[in-house]
Design a protein around this motif. Structure first.
Motif, PDB file in Angstrom:
ATOM      1  N   GLY A 163       6.218  -9.403   4.618  1.00 33.87           N
ATOM      2  CA  GLY A 163       7.621  -9.237   4.972  1.00 33.87           C
ATOM      3  C   GLY A 163       7.911  -7.854   5.507  1.00 33.87           C
ATOM      4  N   PRO A 164       8.526  -6.957   4.688  1.00 32.54           N
ATOM      5  CA  PRO A 164       8.832  -5.611   5.185  1.00 32.54           C
ATOM      6  C   PRO A 164       7.569  -4.829   5.515  1.00 32.54           C
ATOM      7  CG  PRO A 164       9.200  -5.760   2.818  1.00 32.54           C
ATOM      8  CD  PRO A 164       8.948  -7.155   3.298  1.00 32.54           C
ATOM      9  N   ALA A 165       7.745  -3.757   6.261  1.00 37.34           N
ATOM     10  CA  ALA A 165       6.593  -2.983   6.732  1.00 37.34           C
ATOM     11  C   ALA A 165       5.869  -2.278   5.599  1.00 37.34           C
ATOM     12  CB  ALA A 165       7.044  -1.968   7.776  1.00 37.34           C
ATOM     13  N   HIS A 166       6.561  -2.047   4.474  1.00 32.77           N
ATOM     14  CA  HIS A 166       5.958  -1.367   3.331  1.00 32.77           C
ATOM     15  C   HIS A 166       6.733  -1.768   2.081  1.00 32.77           C
ATOM     16  CE1 HIS A 166       9.411   1.344   3.672  1.00 32.77           C
ATOM     17  NE2 HIS A 166       9.102   1.464   4.961  1.00 32.77           N
ATOM     18  N   ASP A 167       6.204  -1.429   0.918  1.00 30.56           N
ATOM     19  CA  ASP A 167       6.917  -1.713  -0.325  1.00 30.56           C
ATOM     20  C   ASP A 167       8.262  -0.989  -0.306  1.00 30.56           C
ATOM     21  OD1 ASP A 167       4.572  -2.966  -0.952  1.00 30.56           O
ATOM     22  OD2 ASP A 167       4.050  -1.681  -2.650  1.00 30.56           O
ATOM     23  N   ILE A 168       9.299  -1.673  -0.798  1.00 30.99           N
ATOM     24  CA  ILE A 168      10.645  -1.090  -0.741  1.00 30.99           C
ATOM     25  C   ILE A 168      11.319  -1.175  -2.105  1.00 30.99           C
ATOM     26  CG2 ILE A 168      10.988  -1.476   1.731  1.00 30.99           C
ATOM     27  CD1 ILE A 168      12.450  -4.052   1.082  1.00 30.99           C
ATOM     28  N   ALA A 208      -5.700 -17.031  -8.152  1.00 31.37           N
ATOM     29  CA  ALA A 208      -5.291 -15.633  -8.264  1.00 31.37           C
ATOM     30  C   ALA A 208      -4.065 -15.375  -7.401  1.00 31.37           C
ATOM     31  CB  ALA A 208      -6.418 -14.687  -7.849  1.00 31.37           C
ATOM     32  N   ILE A 209      -3.179 -14.482  -7.867  1.00 33.68           N
ATOM     33  CA  ILE A 209      -2.038 -14.000  -7.100  1.00 33.68           C
ATOM     34  C   ILE A 209      -1.982 -12.489  -7.253  1.00 33.68           C
ATOM     35  CG2 ILE A 209       0.477 -13.985  -6.851  1.00 33.68           C
ATOM     36  CD1 ILE A 209       0.569 -16.801  -7.924  1.00 33.68           C
ATOM     37  N   THR A 210      -1.874 -11.787  -6.149  1.00 31.78           N
ATOM     38  CA  THR A 210      -1.748 -10.337  -6.175  1.00 31.78           C
ATOM     39  C   THR A 210      -0.640  -9.921  -5.211  1.00 31.78           C
ATOM     40  OG1 THR A 210      -3.438 -10.067  -4.459  1.00 31.78           O
ATOM     41  CG2 THR A 210      -4.172  -9.938  -6.742  1.00 31.78           C
ATOM     42  N   SER A 211      -0.011  -8.770  -5.516  1.00 35.20           N
ATOM     43  CA  SER A 211       1.024  -8.244  -4.614  1.00 35.20           C
ATOM     44  C   SER A 211       1.234  -6.778  -4.910  1.00 35.20           C
ATOM     45  CB  SER A 211       2.338  -9.000  -4.789  1.00 35.20           C
ATOM     46  OG  SER A 211       2.906  -8.743  -6.059  1.00 35.20           O
ATOM     47  N   GLY A 212       1.832  -6.077  -3.950  1.00 32.81           N
ATOM     48  CA  GLY A 212       2.171  -4.688  -4.156  1.00 32.81           C
ATOM     49  C   GLY A 212       0.959  -3.781  -4.193  1.00 32.81           C
ATOM     50  N   THR A 213       1.186  -2.546  -4.561  1.00 31.20           N
ATOM     51  CA  THR A 213       0.118  -1.567  -4.661  1.00 31.20           C
ATOM     52  C   THR A 213      -0.520  -1.636  -6.035  1.00 31.20           C
ATOM     53  OG1 THR A 213       1.598   0.139  -5.491  1.00 31.20           O
ATOM     54  CG2 THR A 213       1.393  -0.055  -3.104  1.00 31.20           C
ATOM     55  N   SER A 272       3.748  -7.406   0.854  1.00 32.18           N
ATOM     56  CA  SER A 272       2.985  -8.640   1.049  1.00 32.18           C
ATOM     57  C   SER A 272       2.542  -9.178  -0.302  1.00 32.18           C
ATOM     58  CB  SER A 272       1.760  -8.402   1.936  1.00 32.18           C
ATOM     59  OG  SER A 272       0.877  -7.476   1.331  1.00 32.18           O
ATOM     60  N   ALA A 273       2.194 -10.420  -0.310  1.00 27.84           N
ATOM     61  CA  ALA A 273       1.676 -11.078  -1.515  1.00 27.84           C
ATOM     62  C   ALA A 273       0.553 -12.008  -1.096  1.00 27.84           C
ATOM     63  CB  ALA A 273       2.777 -11.852  -2.232  1.00 27.84           C
ATOM     64  N   HIS A 274      -0.454 -12.121  -1.965  1.00 28.94           N
ATOM     65  CA  HIS A 274      -1.652 -12.879  -1.625  1.00 28.94           C
ATOM     66  C   HIS A 274      -1.967 -13.887  -2.732  1.00 28.94           C
ATOM     67  CE1 HIS A 274      -2.755  -9.618   1.315  1.00 28.94           C
ATOM     68  NE2 HIS A 274      -2.018  -8.928   0.450  1.00 28.94           N
ATOM     69  N   ALA A 275      -2.493 -15.008  -2.338  1.00 29.68           N
ATOM     70  CA  ALA A 275      -2.955 -16.010  -3.300  1.00 29.68           C
ATOM     71  C   ALA A 275      -4.322 -16.522  -2.875  1.00 29.68           C
ATOM     72  CB  ALA A 275      -1.979 -17.177  -3.401  1.00 29.68           C
TER      73      ALA A 275
END
Length: 483
Positions: free
Chosen positions: A224-229, A320-325, A337-340
């Protein structure tokens, strides 16, 4: 000569009962040494998902061990990632050739605090050997190695020609094995393959696996956004990729447990009532499966037992689900972004490319325009069905009767062994799947173990398999010996 397989059965009984007896005696006398060597094998943290150095060192150790027991043409063959170990004892023209396969790579250990003892410091507790890879697949692979050793050290020869390929990438989908098989078809030419990487229902019920599900590994990313917000400043104003990912995942199944992707079941074969009755008679009960899983209740498609749901029906799992830094926990940030990771298991007649296509179309159809999705196929492996009438499978049945004192049952497995379909497609050979693991061995989980009585009986069984392959399907009067 068998008209179907080309195996010259009459030429195989070169060792005879005395040689088999000597091999069995050697195996029984050296059980303590076998355990010590297996523990050395397990100490290598040969995690193919990333530990390059440990995987290579493990391959080198295995090659030295094969040299030590008397195998020939032993080599560590590099691939684009992890090496393949090859060895053979195939200097008897006119005899059948069996291709042994196993994998020396292992899954990551996961949380070390979930293990009673360190995963790569194997220990014997009671009748079991604990350590990552003890069951999947180092211990089972070692039944082959020790059976071969027992013949070579007691008689100086094998009753059949043997070739071995032990790979270091099975746990990541065998990405380089196919090219190796294509490049070495002449070297690997064999009459059949033998794999021990499956399970038996209980210690007193041996089993031959006759069906494996295929696998399709998918990476799904929502951005989504260009970076974590900041979730306070932008929360409620900007679409959250993690929320969207969770919504997509929630759309993958309906309320009954069926996969909701249109067309997902179009090619699935409906098994006969006779086949399902046999499964109910020989396979694990719902209660046993739940106990082995450590789960209180079952879940999935209505109208099928848990054994059927996990073997003859396809499945889709989020692993697995991961997101953020790395430091996002407690940071009050909406991730960019978020990944599965998703694991789809396929049944015979389903094609991975077709399932991948309809998955792609479905995900894009349910994705909001305010975010972007990217889909990557990580691994793909075909389902596999083996012929229960093949001479090698018939020989496996007789070997189980001699090694365990019981006739084996035929089982379907929900797992995937990519090489089985590769052997059939690329080398033109069938595979006998002779497993010695137990359902509660903890494969891929903490406190993985190998039940040592099965390890010893497994070695005996492989000795019987090699020693009796020549005459496995004939009684003295020439009638078929149906096991």
């Amino acid at each position: 000569m068998d008209k179907v397989t080309g195996i010259q059965f009459e030429s195989l009984a070169t060792i005879g009962p005395t040689g088999i007896s000597r091999a069995l005696s050697y195996a029984h006398e050296n059980r303590a040494a076998f355990i010590r060597e297996l523990m050395d094998f397990i100490r290598f943290p040969s995690v193919s998902a990333g530990n390059y150095g440990a995987v290579s060192k493990c391959a080198e150790w295995l090659a030295r061990h094969l040299n030590h027991i008397g195998m020939e043409r032993v080599s560590v063959i590099p691939t684009k990632r992890h090496p393949i170990v090859y060895a053979e004892k195939a200097n008897s023209p006119g005899q059948a050739t069996v291709l042994f396969y196993g994998h020396y790579d292992v899954q990551p250990a996961g949380r070390h605090d979930a293990w009673q003892t360190p995963p790569f410091e194997p220990v014997v507790r009671g009748d079991s050997l604990y350590g990552r890879g003890a069951s999947d697949d180092k211990g089972q692979l070692f039944t082959h190695v020790k059976a071969i050793e027992s013949f070579l050290r007691s008689s100086g020869k094998l009753p059949v020609n043997v070739k071995c390929i032990f790979e270091g990438e099975e746990e990541i989908g065998s990405p380089n094995l196919g090219q190796f098989l294509l490049n070495n078809r002449a070297l690997l030419a064999s009459d059949m393959a033998l794999i021990s990487d499956t399970s038996m229902p209980t210690p007193d019920k041996p089993a031959i696996t006759c069906s494996l599900r295929g696998a399709l590994g998918i990476d799904l990313e929502v951005s989504g956004p260009a970076h974590d917000i900041h979730s306070g400043i932008f929360g409620g104003a900007v679409r959250n990729p993690l929320h969207v990912l969770c919504g997509i995942i929630a759309c993958l199944h309906d309320k009954t447990g069926r996969v909701a992707i249109p067309g997902f079941y179009d090619s699935v074969i409906e098994w006969s009532r006779q086949a399902r009755d046999y499964m109910a008679k020989t396979g694990p009960s719902d209660e046993t499966i739940l106990k082995n899983a450590g789960a209180r209740t079952g879940w999935g498609e209505e109208g099928y037992t848990l054994y059927e749901r996990s073997t003859l029906r396809p499945s889709l799992s989020v692993t697995a689900i991961t997101s953020g830094t790395d430091t996002a926990r407690g940071a009050n940030a909406i991730p960019a972004s978020a990944h599965a990771n998703l694991d789809i298991r396929l049944v015979p007649n389903q094609r991975s490319d077709e399932i991948g296509r309809i998955f792609h179309n479905y995900v894009h159809a349910v994705t909001p325009r305010s975010v972007r999705t990217a889909i990557r196929i990580r691994t793909a492996a075909k389902p596999a069905v083996t012929s229960v009438s093949h001479p090698g499978v018939q020989a496996a049945g007789k070997a189980y009767r001699l090694g365990f004192g019981k006739r084996p049952v035929f089982l379907l497995s929900g797992g995937t062994i990519p090489v089985v379909s590769m052997f059939k497609d690329m080398l033109g050979i069938e595979t006998a799947l002779m497993g010695f693991a137990l359902p509660d061995d903890g494969k891929h989980g903490p406190n993985e173990k190998l039940y040592l009585p099965n390890f010893f009986k497994g070695i005996d069984t492989i000795i019987h398999f090699l020693g009796t392959l020549a005459i496995h399907n004939r009684n003295d009067d020439g009638r078929r010996d149906d096991h």
